[in-house]
Design an enzyme around this catalytic site. Structure first.
Site, PDB file in Angstrom:
ATOM      1  N   ASP A 431     -19.036  -0.374  64.083  1.00  0.00           N
ATOM      2  CA  ASP A 431     -20.230  -1.146  64.421  1.00  0.00           C
ATOM      3  C   ASP A 431     -19.893  -2.441  65.164  1.00  0.00           C
ATOM      4  OD1 ASP A 431     -19.035  -2.006  62.079  1.00  0.00           O
ATOM      5  OD2 ASP A 431     -20.713  -1.419  60.811  1.00  0.00           O
TER       6      ASP A 431
ATOM      7  N   MET B   1     -20.163   1.943  58.914  1.00  0.00           N
ATOM      8  CA  MET B   1     -20.438   1.988  60.341  1.00  0.00           C
ATOM      9  C   MET B   1     -21.935   1.889  60.563  1.00  0.00           C
ATOM     10  SD  MET B   1     -17.369   2.302  61.006  1.00  0.00           S
ATOM     11  CE  MET B   1     -15.842   2.894  60.334  1.00  0.00           C
ATOM     12  N   CYS B   2     -22.495   0.717  60.281  1.00  0.00           N
ATOM     13  CA  CYS B   2     -23.948   0.716  60.306  1.00  0.00           C
ATOM     14  C   CYS B   2     -24.518  -0.692  60.144  1.00  0.00           C
ATOM     15  CB  CYS B   2     -24.476   1.589  59.191  1.00  0.00           C
ATOM     16  SG  CYS B   2     -23.506   1.461  57.709  1.00  0.00           S
ATOM     17  N   GLY B   3     -25.827  -0.743  60.094  1.00  0.00           N
ATOM     18  CA  GLY B   3     -26.514  -1.999  59.855  1.00  0.00           C
ATOM     19  C   GLY B   3     -27.452  -1.836  58.675  1.00  0.00           C
ATOM     20  N   VAL B 152     -29.501   1.560  59.446  1.00  0.00           N
ATOM     21  CA  VAL B 152     -29.242   2.319  60.673  1.00  0.00           C
ATOM     22  C   VAL B 152     -27.806   2.815  60.607  1.00  0.00           C
ATOM     23  CG1 VAL B 152     -30.921   1.124  62.122  1.00  0.00           C
ATOM     24  CG2 VAL B 152     -28.578   0.247  61.990  1.00  0.00           C
TER      25      VAL B 152
END
Lengths: 652, 303
Positions: A431, B1-3, B152
């Site tokens: 990310d 791996m995200c929000g 997300v």
């Protein structure tokens, strides 16, 4: 005063406008920033940018000469890599404020997040509140002033630079030391505070590097080197290599360091062969003109691609590991053969830029030599995550190679045993990586292809992350790849062979249906055009040569690259040794080698019945060993052994 | 791996002009760059003690018919009386009257169908696509409850499938949901410990582990903040996560602070997100007094 309203336009449009306005205006106001990322990234005109609200990640990053004033807060990576310029934040800053700055003045009026000033080189980072943990982590120079409390482990693994703390020093980092503040330094701090109109009365404690950890006390004894084939010979007990290893360790009491890649016999592209019998006598002399080899790399998402005369480029090798003369010779050769050269870690020199027609600029975790001006004059950008020879580890450059000139271009103190960090300050997951890639694109106006260099480790996952994060191409480096210096145990035993790596990578892309959405460059012990064609058959779009390029240019593969006394003048920074190297002559040798690669690629492609390298496929290959068959899924047909030798001999 | 994103309103709905669902859509829209593959929401509707709301992935066509029939059979076996049901997107949503053992019912349902969430108030809406795309199908906007979570996702280690999207429900425990950014490295060790005690796992996703871990603590009588405190010690890895129950939300952040988290609290609400840009989506054009939670900390808020 001009205004840019980010509620009406995107940051990308805003930055373009900002760059244009900054050529004429002194003050530009940014309205409705709403903590969006990359505001002001890549700005290189002197002007004041007033950000009316909060800024997101990398505010003012990769800029030079501008002043940014943020009314409220700033996200991660405030002022990333600023060359010169000022950033003032009215509120708090997130993690890694002032990361990798090379001369900026950064003032945070509130608190700042963890790892502030990580790998900074020069300039001042002031925090008026409290810092979070590991301020000054791996800093190489400059100073951090903290008016509040320091946070835990302040100065962790700092190489140089100064940290001043007015509040409580919560705890010291590894190899950091608390000392009394010299009077003249107090004056300098107070002058800085006055300049930025920060009222403060009080005293400071100073923290600097204790110098106990990041240096090797005992150097390896110099010995006549064992040739590569002795290293790669079958492992019998107490052979010459093992004995030498034991002896040296008895002197230094730690792991050894050496150059080059693994010398163990591992599955490699030599364990696969072409299915079709290639008759060297039937290869026509004009074959190079009959096969389409021109390859564009990196244009898949709209950037200006590298235009290679054949699917070949030079692997990243640093100025530092290699001498400036060697880098120049390789650059000249790459230009003559019309392929791309790569800066490697140590920054970009004018000579290299001038000589290479196409040049990829590599960024590592230490941000050594990294800067906006060289980014702008590159033809491609590369984020290094790891390398095949030592995946997951950082680089090592021993003190006697860290000369004044080299230290200057990297922005570090002269004569230190330089460890490049193994990880990036601002890339801690897929990310964050997305946001970093976007920063590069913003800084260079979306013109340059951005690639990622991956040492083969957890290939399947890494490739998927790289593909999904929108890189234009991936450079995958297998275990047979070389390094200028690495722990010999790691070089020998850690990693994934190049052959396995490319197969896993292709499977990964197929699994997420990304085969056509990202390009792949394979490297790691590829030796010639035959290896190149095999890589292309397995799915690579291009290959890169490192070791074979320097061997073509005179390297004798003694594996002592790390010592700095290279007899050929290649892996050295010693002027006496470098004098032995003749860049113009070696450039021609390297160029001729690349032309032999071109001939081999053309000859084999043609002999396989194609007129373009893009027609090559897995169907053209068979496996010669059961291991290679298992790794690649190719049919096991050992009867094809040795058929390509004839081509190797004929190539000239 | 995200929000991640979470919000809790301290006052009643009359004092605000947008729904909780809407607020979370905006927050996730702000950080969609962190995860373009899938988006999900954990939302809390009005609760009735003797009722359970359930959502299942049933797919489409014949597959959906088979799945729905099976679910109905199991509900009937457990004397769960269907009050209302509908098919939304690829979900089967059903409200039942039920006063038995939720864990037993949910495990039986798990074995036969893909359960998304079960709770007297909780509903998890998640699918492939962006916040707006998921809203278009599942009407996230219409949820006006008092609090919720959002996520997300950038799929890296597993496929892009609706089931792999977050938030995760604490399998077997009504009304507990989690969103997580990071990676739990002692996943298998912790999972085996919980499995030995009879808990079941529906996926191999480390976020589900956090949900079950916390739910287990809560069922042992720990308060949410106590469960969060022990989680920071017991879970190894990098994480920033948010948890919600029927009437509270909380966060925990690992000691390395590798995963970002920013929060904003005022007298009306508390909002937490991976990045400030999400918080600014709630207050466009305003300079906010946000704060970054310190490493190794946790906090809870309740209604």
């Amino acid at each position: 005063m001009k205004r840019i309203d980010l509620s009406a336009i995107s940051v990308r449009e805003g930055n373009e406008l900002l760059r244009k306005m900054a050529e004429q205006e002194d003050i530009i106001e940014v309205l409705n920033p709403d903590a969006q990322h990359h505001i002001g990234v890549g700005l290189t005109s002197p002007c004041t940018v007033k950000i009316r609200g909060s800024a997101g990640y990398f505010c003012g990053g990769l800029s030079d000469g501008a002043r940014f004033e943020v009314d409220s807060n700033a996200g991660w990576g405030l002022g990333d890599n600023i060359y010169n310029g000022t950033v003032v934040v009215g509120g708090n800053a997130g993690a890694i404020a002032g990361v990798a700055i090379r001369g900026a003045e950064i003032v945070v009026k509130g608190n700042m997040g963890s790892r502030a000033g990580q790998v900074m080189k020069k300039g001042t980072l002031l925090c008026c509140g409290n810092a979070n943990f590991m301020a000054g982590y791996m800093m190489y120079g400059g100073r951090i002033i903290i008016l509040g409390d320091s946070g835990e482990r302040v100065g962790e693994d700092m190489s140089a630079g100064d940290i001043y703390v007015a509040g409580k020093v919560n705890s010291l980092g590894s190899d950091a030391e608390l000392i009394d503040l010299p009077a003249d330094e107090l004056d300098s701090i107070m002058a800085f505070l006055d300049k930025h109109e920060i009222g403060f009365k009080g005293s400071f404690q100073k923290i600097h590097n204790a110098g106990k950890k990041l240096r090797y006390a005992t150097q390896e004894p110099q010995r006549r080197s064992l040739p590569f084939f002795k290293h790669s010979a079958e492992m019998t007990y107490w052979n010459e290599k093992i004995q030498e290893d034991v002896f040296v360790k008895s002197q230094i009491g730690r792991y050894r360091i050496r150059g080059y890649g693994t010398a163990r016999a591992l599955p490699h592209v030599s364990d696969i062969a072409f299915r079709k019998k290639i008759d060297p006598d039937r290869i026509e002399s004009g074959v190079v003109d009959q096969v389409r080899m021109r390859t564009e790399i990196g244009g898949i998402n709209g950037a200006e691609p590298l235009k290679l005369s054949m699917p070949v480029m030079v692997a990243p090798m640093s100025y530092g590991a290699l001498s400036a003369s060697t880098k120049r010779a390789i650059a000249i050769a790459s230009g003559m053969s019309d392929i791309a050269e790569n800066t490697g870690e140590g920054g970009m020199s004018d000579a290299q830029r001038g000589a290479a027609k196409q040049l990829i600029f590599q960024m590592l975790g230490g941000r050594l030599g990294w800067n906006i001006h060289d980014m702008k004059r590159a033809d491609g950008l590369e984020i290094y995550i790891s390398q095949g020879a030592k995946p997951g580890l950082g680089g090592q450059l021993m003190a006697n190679k860290v000369t004044k000139e080299l230290a200057e271009i990297r922005g570090i103190p002269e004569g230190i045993d330089l460890r490049s960090p193994s990880r990036h300050p601002d890339i801690l997951g897929a990310d964050d990586l997305v946001i970093k890639v976007e920063e590069f694109r913003e800084a260079t106006g979306y013109r340059l292809p951005v690639s990622i260099k991956l040492g083969a480790g957890r290939v399947r996952d890494d490739i998927k992350i790289a593909a999904k994060d929108g890189f234009d191409f991936i450079e995958l480096d297998g275990m047979q790849g070389s390094t200028g210096a690495g722990s010999s145990e790691v070089i020998e035993y850690v990693g994934i062979p190049t052959l396995s790596a490319i197969c896993e990578a292709m499977d990964a892309l197929d699994e997420i249906e990304f085969r056509d959405k990202v390009q792949m460059v394979l490297m790691g012990g590829l030796r010639d055009g035959i290896d190149a064609v095999k890589a292309l058959c397995l799915g690579a779009d291009a290959v890169a040569f490192g070791s074979s390029a320097i061997i073509a240019g005179g390297c004798i593969a003694c594996m002592q690259c790390h010592i700095g006394q290279c007899v050929t003048g290649i892996a050295t920074q010693n002027p006496d040794h470098e004098d032995r190297y003749s860049p113009e002559q070696e450039a021609l040798n390297i160029h001729r080698f690349f032309e032999s690669v071109r001939w081999q690629i053309a000859a084999i492609t043609n002999a396989l019945g194609y007129d373009s390298v893009t027609q090559l496929s897995r169907d053209d290959l068979v496996a010669l060993t059961p291991e290679a068959a298992a790794i690649t899924g190719l049919p096991y047909e050992p009867e094809h052994r040795d058929e390509t030798d004839a081509i190797a001999i004929k190539a000239s | 791996m995200c929000g991640i994103a979470g919000i809790l309103y301290k006052k009643d709905a009359t004092s605000r002009n947008a729904s909780t669902g809407h607020a979370l859509i905006e927050m996730l829209n702000g950080c969609q760059h962190r995860g373009p593959d899938s988006t999900g929401f954990a939302l809390y509707g009005p609760s009735h003690d003797d009722q359970l709301r359930m959502r299942f992935f049933i797919g489409t066509g014949d597959e959906a018919t088979v799945a729905t029939t099976k679910i109905k059979e199991i509900l009937a076996d457990h004397n769960a009386h269907i009050i209302e049901d509908e098919v939304v997107g690829n979900n089967y949503r059903v409200v039942v009257e039920f006063d038995g053992n939720v864990q037993k019912l949910s495990y039986d349902l798990e074995h036969a169908a893909k359960v998304i969430s079960i709770g007297s108030s909780l509903e998890i809406l998640k699918d492939i696509g962006t916040a707006h795309e998921v809203d278009d199908v599942y009407h996230v906007n219409s949820f006006s409850g008092t609090h919720g979570l959002g996520h997300v996702r950038l799929a890296t280690e597993s496929d892009v499938r609706p089931e792999a999207a977050h938030p995760f429900w604490a399998t077997g425990f009504a009304d507990i949901a989690i969103v997580h950014n990071g990676q739990i490295t002692n996943y298998w060790k912790m999972r085996r410990r919980l499995e030995q005690r009879g808990f079941e796992f529906n996926t191999a996703n480390d976020s589900e582990l956090i949900a079950v871990y916390l739910a287990d603590k809560l069922s042992q009588g720990f308060r949410l903040e106590e469960a969060l405190e022990t989680s920071i010690e017991d879970l190894d890895g990098t994480f920033s996560f948010l948890v919600s129950t029927k009437n509270e939300i909380g966060y925990a952040k690992d000691k390395l602070a590798v995963k970002p988290m920013v929060m904003l609290e005022n007298e009306d609400m508390v909002a937490i997100a991976s990045e400030e840009v999400s918080l600014n989506k709630l207050f466009p054009g305003q300079a906010l007094s946000t704060m970054e939670p310190a490493p190794g900390t946790f906090c809870t808020w309740h209604r």
